[in-house]
Design an enzyme around this catalytic site. Structure first.
Site, PDB file in Angstrom:
ATOM      1  N   HIS A  32       0.853  -1.190   0.000  1.00 20.11           N
ATOM      2  CA  HIS A  32       0.000   0.000   0.000  1.00 20.11           C
ATOM      3  C   HIS A  32       0.884   1.233   0.000  1.00 20.11           C
ATOM      4  O   HIS A  32       1.847   1.308   0.760  1.00 20.11           O
ATOM      5  CB  HIS A  32      -0.904   0.016   1.241  1.00 20.11           C
ATOM      6  CG  HIS A  32      -1.707   1.281   1.360  1.00 20.11           C
ATOM      7  ND1 HIS A  32      -2.841   1.502   0.610  1.00 20.11           N
ATOM      8  CD2 HIS A  32      -1.513   2.402   2.096  1.00 20.11           C
ATOM      9  CE1 HIS A  32      -3.320   2.711   0.902  1.00 20.11           C
ATOM     10  NE2 HIS A  32      -2.533   3.271   1.793  1.00 20.11           N
ATOM     11  N   ASP A  55     -15.162   2.526   7.774  1.00 21.03           N
ATOM     12  CA  ASP A  55     -14.185   3.501   7.278  1.00 21.03           C
ATOM     13  C   ASP A  55     -14.826   4.417   6.249  1.00 21.03           C
ATOM     14  O   ASP A  55     -14.543   5.615   6.195  1.00 21.03           O
ATOM     15  CB  ASP A  55     -12.968   2.789   6.673  1.00 21.03           C
ATOM     16  CG  ASP A  55     -11.966   3.808   6.148  1.00 21.03           C
ATOM     17  OD1 ASP A  55     -11.440   4.579   6.978  1.00 21.03           O
ATOM     18  OD2 ASP A  55     -11.736   3.878   4.937  1.00 21.03           O
ATOM     19  N   ARG A  95     -14.784  12.669   8.253  1.00 19.64           N
ATOM     20  CA  ARG A  95     -13.481  13.311   8.507  1.00 19.64           C
ATOM     21  C   ARG A  95     -13.171  14.344   7.432  1.00 19.64           C
ATOM     22  O   ARG A  95     -12.634  15.412   7.708  1.00 19.64           O
ATOM     23  CB  ARG A  95     -12.375  12.241   8.561  1.00 19.64           C
ATOM     24  CG  ARG A  95     -12.430  11.394   9.827  1.00 19.64           C
ATOM     25  CD  ARG A  95     -11.516  10.191   9.728  1.00 19.64           C
ATOM     26  NE  ARG A  95     -10.144  10.566   9.501  1.00 19.64           N
ATOM     27  CZ  ARG A  95      -9.237   9.798   8.893  1.00 19.64           C
ATOM     28  NH1 ARG A  95      -9.567   8.588   8.455  1.00 19.64           N
ATOM     29  NH2 ARG A  95      -8.010  10.216   8.727  1.00 19.64           N
ATOM     30  N   SER A 141      -7.612   3.650   9.408  1.00 27.32           N
ATOM     31  CA  SER A 141      -8.303   3.675   8.126  1.00 27.32           C
ATOM     32  C   SER A 141      -7.550   2.853   7.074  1.00 27.32           C
ATOM     33  O   SER A 141      -8.135   2.043   6.348  1.00 27.32           O
ATOM     34  CB  SER A 141      -8.441   5.137   7.698  1.00 27.32           C
ATOM     35  OG  SER A 141      -8.837   5.242   6.371  1.00 27.32           O
ATOM     36  N   LYS A 156      -8.675  -1.497   5.911  1.00 29.73           N
ATOM     37  CA  LYS A 156      -8.987  -1.905   4.542  1.00 29.73           C
ATOM     38  C   LYS A 156      -7.993  -2.944   4.040  1.00 29.73           C
ATOM     39  O   LYS A 156      -8.362  -3.920   3.401  1.00 29.73           O
ATOM     40  CB  LYS A 156      -8.986  -0.677   3.627  1.00 29.73           C
ATOM     41  CG  LYS A 156     -10.185   0.231   3.888  1.00 29.73           C
ATOM     42  CD  LYS A 156     -10.128   1.520   3.102  1.00 29.73           C
ATOM     43  CE  LYS A 156      -9.083   2.451   3.620  1.00 29.73           C
ATOM     44  NZ  LYS A 156      -9.188   3.841   3.250  1.00 29.73           N
TER      45      LYS A 156
HETATM   46  N1  URA Z   1      -5.799   7.148   3.264  1.00 31.98           N
HETATM   47  C1  URA Z   1      -6.732   6.376   3.880  1.00 31.98           C
HETATM   48  O1  URA Z   1      -7.088   5.320   3.387  1.00 31.98           O
HETATM   49  N2  URA Z   1      -7.224   6.810   5.041  1.00 31.98           N
HETATM   50  C2  URA Z   1      -6.842   7.959   5.634  1.00 31.98           C
HETATM   51  O2  URA Z   1      -7.329   8.266   6.696  1.00 31.98           O
HETATM   52  C3  URA Z   1      -5.883   8.741   4.981  1.00 31.98           C
HETATM   53  C4  URA Z   1      -5.368   8.312   3.794  1.00 31.98           C
END
Ligand code: URA
Length: 440
Positions: free
Chosen positions: A86, A165, A172, A187, A191
């Protein structure tokens, strides 16, 4: 429900700087999905977390609750070890496209689920969708079957994965609560860990074109990500990489696919390959598919040299409904109506290529989106970008601008004139070491 789990009680405890317990965090995350917490209560707790922070134990509980708020893909029947990568996102970062088949060619599967993101330039899904017919919306069953058969599958976030999320990120975004390292950590990991992987490698970027501009903050995020993922039983490493100038020589969706194909042919730009190998090495070492980074590097290079990685990329395109002929004929990718060189006003050394400036020019051309619902133009962007430290003659191209609209072309050229500077020497800080450190 016990009164101690009432939203107002949990919010007040965090407001007063106390550490929340597992049950309180689980109630908050559940409340985001089942509607038992109102948006103003969710937002109030998010703001309290931004201001008061979270202990590592709280972040582990938060990440776990977020991950379990939806389906967790079960890839236990898949015969391969499974690793994902990621990136916190950067300009010209097309690494996932060629890294996934390179790693799969070495016997480690890459089940990759990406978000679309709100970057100035398109995300991995946008780049893949520039391939005619390519589908990123597969079901989790189809995803599992493809990972088992081909060793890789690149799809978009499904509604089933980490729904908390989705809800919390949307809040957010509009309540000034994105900038919290614990919330970002939860977050991202919720995922990624719902993908069914065995190990995770993170590319945490810092610099002008990165989500986290300050290196110290990026390092803090990297350390927390590694420590929380390890505490959740997923061996994880983070590679810290600089994002001062764009990665590679292209920015724009189809243009980046072309560059990724070049990487798979062994003729990719040196900076892009440096980051690719640094990440790929960890993706082989962590699941013990290579005994050390040297062996991993040799295997990855062999996958490119033999053509196996490129072949797997073509098979993935075909399996996901795309036209695999693009691998041998990039002319099948969308092409902009106008391609115009942007030339140097003077000769000398490339002093600076500001990643964010180039990203904004690409955004003006239509390569990215300002709002989640906007469509991207897959054909536009810049190619042939110069790198800091290269010498150019007056009138030589600094890049080629690909546009579908004259007005956007002129605006983008004005923006590029501010982003790409030619002088007598490189500007201080414009070209920093690309692969900075491996954490974990
Ligand atoms: N990328 C994400 O997936 N979540 C965040 O909170 C910030 C960047």
């Amino acid at each position: 429900m016990s009164a101690s789990l009432f939203p107002q009680h949990v919010i007040a405890r965090k407001r007063d700087g106390e550490a929340l317990g597992r049950e309180e965090i689980a109630a908050f995350v559940r409340g985001a999905v089942d509607g038992s917490w109102a948006d103003y209560q969710l937002s109030a707790l998010l703001m309290a977390i931004v201001l008061r922070g979270m202990t590592r134990g709280e972040v582990v509980a938060y990440t776990e609750a977020m991950m379990r708020s939806g389906a967790v893909a079960d890839l236990s029947s898949v015969k391969w070890p499974k690793a994902d990568k990621h990136s916190t996102g950067g300009v010209g970062d097309k690494v996932s496209l060629h890294l996934a088949p390179m790693v799969a060619a070495c016997g480690v599967a890459v089940p990759m689920i990406s978000g679309r993101g709100l970057g100035h330039t398109g995300g991995t899904l946008d780049k893949l969708e520039s391939i005619p017919g390519f589908r990123v919306g597969l079901s989790l069953d189809a995803y599992r079957a493809q990972v088992d058969e081909l060793g890789l599958c690149l799809i978009g976030q499904t509604a089933e994965l980490a729904p908390a999320d989705k809800k919390l990120y949307a809040l957010r975004d509009v309540t000034g609560t994105v900038e919290s390292i614990p919330l970002i950590c939860g977050s991202i990991l919720a995922k990624k860990l719902a993908e069914g992987i065995d190990v995770l490698v993170l590319d945490v970027k810092f610099g002008r074109g990165a989500f986290m501009k300050e290196k110290a903050k990026a390092r803090e995020l990297a350390e927390l990500l590694v420590s929380v993922a390890n505490a959740m039983g997923k061996p994880t490493r983070a590679v810290m990489t600089a994002m001062e100038q764009p990665l590679g020589r292209t920015v724009g969706n189809a243009l980046e696919v072309i560059e990724s194909i070049e990487c798979l042919r062994g003729i990719g730009p040196a900076d892009t390959m440096e980051v690719t190998y640094a990440l790929g090495e960890q993706m082989l070492v962590l699941p013990k598919a290579a005994k050390d980074t040297r062996e991993a590097r040799a295997k990855l290079e062999e996958g490119v040299r033999s053509g196996k990685a490129l072949e797997i990329f073509g098979k993935m395109i075909e399996a996901q409904g795309g036209d695999p002929r693009v691998v041998d004929d990039v002319g099948r990718l969308p092409r902009a109506k106008i391609s115009e060189p942007f030339v140097a006003a003077r000769g000398g050394m490339v002093a600076d290529v500001d990643a964010m400036g180039v990203a904004l020019a690409a955004l003006r051309l239509g390569a990215g989106r300002k709002r989640a619902e906007e469509r991207v133009d897959h054909a536009v962007g810049v190619s042939g970008l110069v790198k800091v430290g290269e010498r150019v003659a007056q009138g030589a191209p600094l890049c080629v601008v690909h546009a579908n609209d004259e007005r956007a072309l002129e605006d983008a050229k004005e923006m590029l004139a501010k982003a790409i500077l030619v002088g007598d020497e490189a500007k201080e800080g414009a070209a920093v070491r690309l692969v900075d450190e491996v954490i974990g």
